[in-house]
Design a protein around this motif. Structure first.
Motif, short mmCIF file in Angstrom:
data_model
loop_
_atom_site.label_atom_id
_atom_site.label_comp_id
_atom_site.label_asym_id
_atom_site.label_seq_id
_atom_site.Cartn_x
_atom_site.Cartn_y
_atom_site.Cartn_z
N GLY A 207 -32.86 -17.33 -45.16
CA GLY A 207 -31.59 -17.94 -44.79
C GLY A 207 -31.07 -17.44 -43.45
N TRP A 210 -33.07 -18.88 -40.61
CA TRP A 210 -32.74 -20.27 -40.35
C TRP A 210 -31.48 -20.38 -39.48
CZ3 TRP A 210 -34.42 -25.07 -40.38
CH2 TRP A 210 -33.50 -26.11 -40.32
N VAL A 211 -30.48 -19.58 -39.81
CA VAL A 211 -29.22 -19.63 -39.06
C VAL A 211 -29.41 -19.17 -37.62
CG1 VAL A 211 -26.91 -18.62 -38.89
CG2 VAL A 211 -27.76 -19.44 -41.11
N ARG A 334 -24.14 -28.37 -39.47
CA ARG A 334 -25.04 -27.46 -40.17
C ARG A 334 -25.47 -28.01 -41.52
NH1 ARG A 334 -20.18 -23.10 -41.01
NH2 ARG A 334 -20.16 -23.04 -43.30
N THR A 338 -29.74 -28.74 -42.27
CA THR A 338 -30.31 -27.74 -43.18
C THR A 338 -30.98 -28.41 -44.37
OG1 THR A 338 -28.57 -26.17 -42.55
CG2 THR A 338 -29.82 -25.69 -44.56
N MET A 346 -27.94 -20.78 -46.25
CA MET A 346 -27.38 -21.02 -44.91
C MET A 346 -25.89 -20.74 -44.91
SD MET A 346 -25.33 -23.48 -43.27
CE MET A 346 -25.56 -25.02 -44.17
#
Length: 408
Positions: A207, A210-211, A334, A338, A346
């Motif tokens: 996570g 990903w951010v 976002r 995602t 996230m």
């Protein structure tokens, strides 16, 4: 969305819960400052207790939530918040209420709120179609601002009529109503397959990667994190600033919040028009400039006490309007980019970064307020808010019009 009965059921429950939460956000500081005589440091501890959970359990919460039905998590979180808050008026009625009780309840409510909020922002894609997410987020944010308008005024009135501890019972009722509405809501979320799970630490790392692997999202997180740290410095001390420094009564404090929150409703309504006019990407730095610069009006009110009321209303109005423009735009972005399997992580990763700084800031506010005084501490917070905009103002947002989709 007005014809979607399922969304309307969830939406109505959230409207009540948000109204109730605004009553408590006013009632608990008033209870601490006026009834229990809290010092600057104690107010700092109380503020830190309320948001400490985002720092302590924020990251694992996202990984756990990605393994569970998000609507079910929200129902349990509402139940826990209602029971914990109900303890405060009971303790007050028994004549044994102390500051440590407020800290304990704030911690429990904070943990439940972490699970609720991460699930809340991750639930929308399983309720509506992708093309409807911006509209759904706009309606939910508009409702939040309507609650901001009515909640503090209702809270101030209730505190004046029945005292702060009893006013908290209104929030208990609205959390119960929210849980019922969620029980009646249906979603199309598919639970993750058992073989699509890894150890918690690995899932947390996925996570976070990903951010921070997305350059636009990374800049948004940095601006939001610095802004939240700096604004918490100011807002932790706000009850003392308004009630003691400026001599406001609780009802006047509630009216300031309510009038300022009209800006949030205006921002939610205006966001689609502004985005069409200047572009989705440019709306982010434009809004950041506005809500960061106007923060200076808050401590400035101390220098002009005769016009402090209108200055504070203007500050809250402009900040609320532009924060809503910023939040609706970046939250929709976002959610859109995602994958469903990462939504909880996230949102939890972002909340950890941008809300996890808040308990540290609240403790710093208590220390700075004790050492330097309330107004100097609030000036430090205002300057930090101005600096927070740099990450999105100096960047690629101006060169874009639309933010990329998941396929870009």
């Amino acid at each position: 969305m007005w014809r979607d009965g399922n969304f309307l059921t969830m939406w109505s429950g959230q409207a009540l819960a948000q109204l109730g939460s605004q009553v408590t956000e006013l009632a608990i500081p008033v209870l601490a400052v006026l009834l229990l005589g809290a010092t600057e440091l104690e107010v700092g501890f109380l503020g830190a207790a309320g948001v400490a959970a985002f720092l302590v359990v924020g990251l694992p919460a996202g990984a756990w939530i990605d393994r569970m039905r998000k609507r079910h998590v929200m129902i349990w979180a509402d139940a826990v918040r209602a029971v914990a808050l109900a303890a405060l008026p009971l303790l007050w009625w028994a004549g044994v209420l102390e500051m440590w009780h407020l800290y304990a309840v704030a911690l429990v409510v904070g943990v439940a709120t972490v699970f609720f909020d991460v699930s809340y922002q991750s639930l929308i894609p399983s309720l509506v179609r992708p093309a409807q997410m911006a509209e759904a987020n706009g309606k939910l944010e508009a409702t939040y601002q309507v609650a901001n308008i009515g909640g503090p005024a209702v809270g101030g009135w209730l505190i004046g009529i029945v005292a702060a501890p009893v006013a908290i019972l209104a929030t208990v009722g609205t959390y119960a109503a929210s849980a019922v509405a969620l029980l009646l809501t249906r979603d199309h979320e598919e639970p993750r397959a058992a073989d699509d799970r890894a150890p918690i630490l690995r899932e947390i790392g996925e996570g976070m990667r990903w951010v921070f692997g997305n350059p636009l999202l990374r800049r948004i997180v940095m601006t939001t994190g610095v802004f939240n740290f700096s604004s918490t410095l100011s807002f932790t001390l706000l009850p003392i600033f308004l009630l003691r420094e400026l001599g406001f009564i609780p009802a006047a404090m509630g009216v300031v919040f309510s009038l300022g929150a009209v800006g949030g409703l205006a921002g939610a309504i205006a966001t689609p028009h502004i985005v069409r006019r200047i572009g989705e990407a440019r709306a982010i730095p434009v809004s950041a400039i506005a809500f960061s610069v106007v923060a200076c009006l808050l401590p400035l009110a101390a220098a002009f006490p005769t016009i402090a009321f209108p200055l504070l209303v203007v500050q809250f109005f402009v900040a609320s309007a532009t924060v809503l423009l910023y939040n609706i735009t970046q939250v929709t972005f976002r959610q859109r980019i995602t994958p469903a399997r990462l939504l909880g992580r996230m949102n939890a990763s972002i909340r950890f970064c941008v809300w996890g700084v808040m308990p540290l800031s609240a403790l710093a506010a208590g220390a700075l307020g004790t050492w330097l005084g309330v107004v100097p501490a609030m000036w430090i917070g205002a300057i930090g808010q101005v600096l927070s905009a740099v990450f999105v103002v100096v960047g690629p947002f101006w060169a874009l019009r639309a933010l990329p989709d998941a396929t870009d």
